[in-house]
Design a protein around this motif. Structure first.
Motif, PDB file in Angstrom:
ATOM      1  N   ASN A 126       0.847  -1.183   0.000  1.00 42.56           N
ATOM      2  CA  ASN A 126       0.000   0.000   0.000  1.00 42.56           C
ATOM      3  C   ASN A 126       0.891   1.246   0.000  1.00 42.56           C
ATOM      4  OD1 ASN A 126      -1.386   2.273   1.227  1.00 42.56           O
ATOM      5  ND2 ASN A 126      -3.009   0.856   1.782  1.00 42.56           N
ATOM      6  N   ARG A 127       0.621   2.166  -0.914  1.00 40.19           N
ATOM      7  CA  ARG A 127       1.414   3.403  -1.029  1.00 40.19           C
ATOM      8  C   ARG A 127       1.449   4.156   0.298  1.00 40.19           C
ATOM      9  NH1 ARG A 127      -1.601   6.594  -4.425  1.00 40.19           N
ATOM     10  NH2 ARG A 127      -0.617   5.774  -6.285  1.00 40.19           N
ATOM     11  N   PHE A 128       0.304   4.271   0.937  1.00 38.75           N
ATOM     12  CA  PHE A 128       0.244   5.013   2.189  1.00 38.75           C
ATOM     13  C   PHE A 128       1.147   4.383   3.239  1.00 38.75           C
ATOM     14  CE2 PHE A 128      -1.463   5.811   6.403  1.00 38.75           C
ATOM     15  CZ  PHE A 128      -1.481   7.195   6.407  1.00 38.75           C
ATOM     16  N   ASP A 129       1.037   3.084   3.416  1.00 37.67           N
ATOM     17  CA  ASP A 129       1.846   2.392   4.428  1.00 37.67           C
ATOM     18  C   ASP A 129       3.334   2.545   4.134  1.00 37.67           C
ATOM     19  OD1 ASP A 129      -0.429   1.591   5.773  1.00 37.67           O
ATOM     20  OD2 ASP A 129      -0.499  -0.371   4.791  1.00 37.67           O
ATOM     21  N   GLU A 130       3.714   2.421   2.886  1.00 37.44           N
ATOM     22  CA  GLU A 130       5.125   2.554   2.518  1.00 37.44           C
ATOM     23  C   GLU A 130       5.625   3.973   2.776  1.00 37.44           C
ATOM     24  OE1 GLU A 130       8.925   1.828   1.474  1.00 37.44           O
ATOM     25  OE2 GLU A 130       7.355   0.347   1.875  1.00 37.44           O
ATOM     26  N   CYS A 131       4.835   4.964   2.428  1.00 31.19           N
ATOM     27  CA  CYS A 131       5.233   6.354   2.671  1.00 31.19           C
ATOM     28  C   CYS A 131       5.337   6.640   4.165  1.00 31.19           C
ATOM     29  CB  CYS A 131       4.251   7.319   1.999  1.00 31.19           C
ATOM     30  SG  CYS A 131       4.398   7.343   0.202  1.00 31.19           S
ATOM     31  N   MET A 132       4.428   6.099   4.944  1.00 30.22           N
ATOM     32  CA  MET A 132       4.493   6.292   6.396  1.00 30.22           C
ATOM     33  C   MET A 132       5.756   5.641   6.961  1.00 30.22           C
ATOM     34  SD  MET A 132       2.130   8.279   7.501  1.00 30.22           S
ATOM     35  CE  MET A 132       2.301   7.994   9.257  1.00 30.22           C
ATOM     36  N   ARG A 133       6.107   4.459   6.468  1.00 31.20           N
ATOM     37  CA  ARG A 133       7.352   3.815   6.912  1.00 31.20           C
ATOM     38  C   ARG A 133       8.545   4.705   6.602  1.00 31.20           C
ATOM     39  NH1 ARG A 133       4.674  -0.974   5.914  1.00 31.20           N
ATOM     40  NH2 ARG A 133       5.107  -1.046   3.696  1.00 31.20           N
ATOM     41  N   MET A 134       8.536   5.265   5.400  1.00 31.09           N
ATOM     42  CA  MET A 134       9.640   6.147   5.008  1.00 31.09           C
ATOM     43  C   MET A 134       9.687   7.390   5.893  1.00 31.09           C
ATOM     44  SD  MET A 134       9.262   5.824   0.868  1.00 31.09           S
ATOM     45  CE  MET A 134      10.574   6.966   0.463  1.00 31.09           C
ATOM     46  N   MET A 135       8.524   7.967   6.182  1.00 29.23           N
ATOM     47  CA  MET A 135       8.470   9.202   6.972  1.00 29.23           C
ATOM     48  C   MET A 135       8.871   8.968   8.428  1.00 29.23           C
ATOM     49  SD  MET A 135       5.141  10.946   5.060  1.00 29.23           S
ATOM     50  CE  MET A 135       4.412  11.489   6.538  1.00 29.23           C
ATOM     51  N   ARG A 136       8.903   7.724   8.861  1.00 30.08           N
ATOM     52  CA  ARG A 136       9.302   7.398  10.234  1.00 30.08           C
ATOM     53  C   ARG A 136      10.781   7.012  10.352  1.00 30.08           C
ATOM     54  NH1 ARG A 136       3.818   4.960  10.698  1.00 30.08           N
ATOM     55  NH2 ARG A 136       2.740   6.255  12.216  1.00 30.08           N
ATOM     56  N   ARG A 137      11.459   6.897   9.240  1.00 35.30           N
ATOM     57  CA  ARG A 137      12.874   6.505   9.278  1.00 35.30           C
ATOM     58  C   ARG A 137      13.726   7.605   9.895  1.00 35.30           C
ATOM     59  NH1 ARG A 137      13.546   3.849   3.325  1.00 35.30           N
ATOM     60  NH2 ARG A 137      12.282   2.007   3.730  1.00 35.30           N
ATOM     61  N   ARG A 138      14.911   7.202  10.311  1.00 39.71           N
ATOM     62  CA  ARG A 138      15.861   8.176  10.864  1.00 39.71           C
ATOM     63  C   ARG A 138      16.545   8.984   9.763  1.00 39.71           C
ATOM     64  NH1 ARG A 138      18.242   6.708  16.363  1.00 39.71           N
ATOM     65  NH2 ARG A 138      16.729   5.213  17.148  1.00 39.71           N
ATOM     66  N   ASP A 139      16.621   8.412   8.590  1.00 36.38           N
ATOM     67  CA  ASP A 139      17.286   9.062   7.461  1.00 36.38           C
ATOM     68  C   ASP A 139      16.431  10.237   6.969  1.00 36.38           C
ATOM     69  OD1 ASP A 139      18.593   9.756   5.105  1.00 36.38           O
ATOM     70  OD2 ASP A 139      17.927   7.980   4.010  1.00 36.38           O
ATOM     71  N   PRO A 140      16.943  11.474   7.093  1.00 29.21           N
ATOM     72  CA  PRO A 140      16.145  12.649   6.689  1.00 29.21           C
ATOM     73  C   PRO A 140      15.699  12.602   5.233  1.00 29.21           C
ATOM     74  CG  PRO A 140      18.102  13.337   7.897  1.00 29.21           C
ATOM     75  CD  PRO A 140      18.234  11.864   7.650  1.00 29.21           C
ATOM     76  N   GLN A 141      16.544  12.092   4.343  1.00 31.34           N
ATOM     77  CA  GLN A 141      16.155  12.037   2.924  1.00 31.34           C
ATOM     78  C   GLN A 141      15.008  11.055   2.717  1.00 31.34           C
ATOM     79  OE1 GLN A 141      17.338  14.113   0.345  1.00 31.34           O
ATOM     80  NE2 GLN A 141      15.429  13.293  -0.466  1.00 31.34           N
ATOM     81  N   ALA A 142      15.042   9.928   3.404  1.00 30.91           N
ATOM     82  CA  ALA A 142      13.947   8.951   3.285  1.00 30.91           C
ATOM     83  C   ALA A 142      12.655   9.563   3.806  1.00 30.91           C
ATOM     84  CB  ALA A 142      14.288   7.678   4.058  1.00 30.91           C
ATOM     85  N   ARG A 143      12.758  10.327   4.897  1.00 27.94           N
ATOM     86  CA  ARG A 143      11.560  10.981   5.453  1.00 27.94           C
ATOM     87  C   ARG A 143      10.966  11.947   4.430  1.00 27.94           C
ATOM     88  NH1 ARG A 143      11.344  10.859  11.411  1.00 27.94           N
ATOM     89  NH2 ARG A 143      10.185  12.816  11.311  1.00 27.94           N
ATOM     90  N   GLU A 144      11.819  12.765   3.845  1.00 28.71           N
ATOM     91  CA  GLU A 144      11.362  13.724   2.819  1.00 28.71           C
ATOM     92  C   GLU A 144      10.764  12.992   1.614  1.00 28.71           C
ATOM     93  OE1 GLU A 144      11.409  17.142   2.472  1.00 28.71           O
ATOM     94  OE2 GLU A 144      12.145  17.493   4.495  1.00 28.71           O
TER      95      GLU A 144
END
Length: 111
Positions: free
Chosen positions: A3-21
């Motif tokens: 799911n796009r939403f779930d994947e984006c939320m996982r990315m936004m929770r990472r420690r890596d600032p670029q992944a969050r962005e």
């Protein structure tokens, strides 16, 4: 398929600032499609920065269904939430949104 939403939320929770962005910017053009999920995530999220992003995305959805949560946070004691709520109402640009902004500004002009 993830799911796009779930994947984006996982990315936004990472420690890596670029992944969050990357997670935020990937989700942004699809905010309207995920409005219910965004609102649910906002209500349960504890991270302040992520909550701000979620409220920004809720406003980006430009959906009348976002009106109640945006109005709810318009007078929030946290200025970040109040600011994103006002921005979201401006983007929504419905009669109800404009009325909420007008009342908010009128009430704050007297304080």
């Amino acid at each position: 398929m993830t799911n796009r939403f779930d994947e984006c939320m996982r990315m936004m929770r990472r420690r890596d600032p670029q992944a969050r962005e990357d997670g935020f910017w990937t989700l942004r053009p699809h905010a309207a499609e995920h409005l219910d999920e965004l609102i649910a995530a906002f209500r349960t999220e504890e991270d302040h920065g992520l909550r701000c992003w979620l409220l920004e995305l809720i406003g980006d959805a430009r959906s009348p269904e976002a009106l109640p949560i945006l109005v709810e946070h318009l007078d929030h004691e946290d200025e970040s939430f109040a600011s994103w709520a006002a921005t979201g109402l401006q983007k929504l640009d419905t009669k109800e949104a404009r009325t909420a902004l007008y009342r908010h500004r009128a009430n704050n002009a007297h304080n």
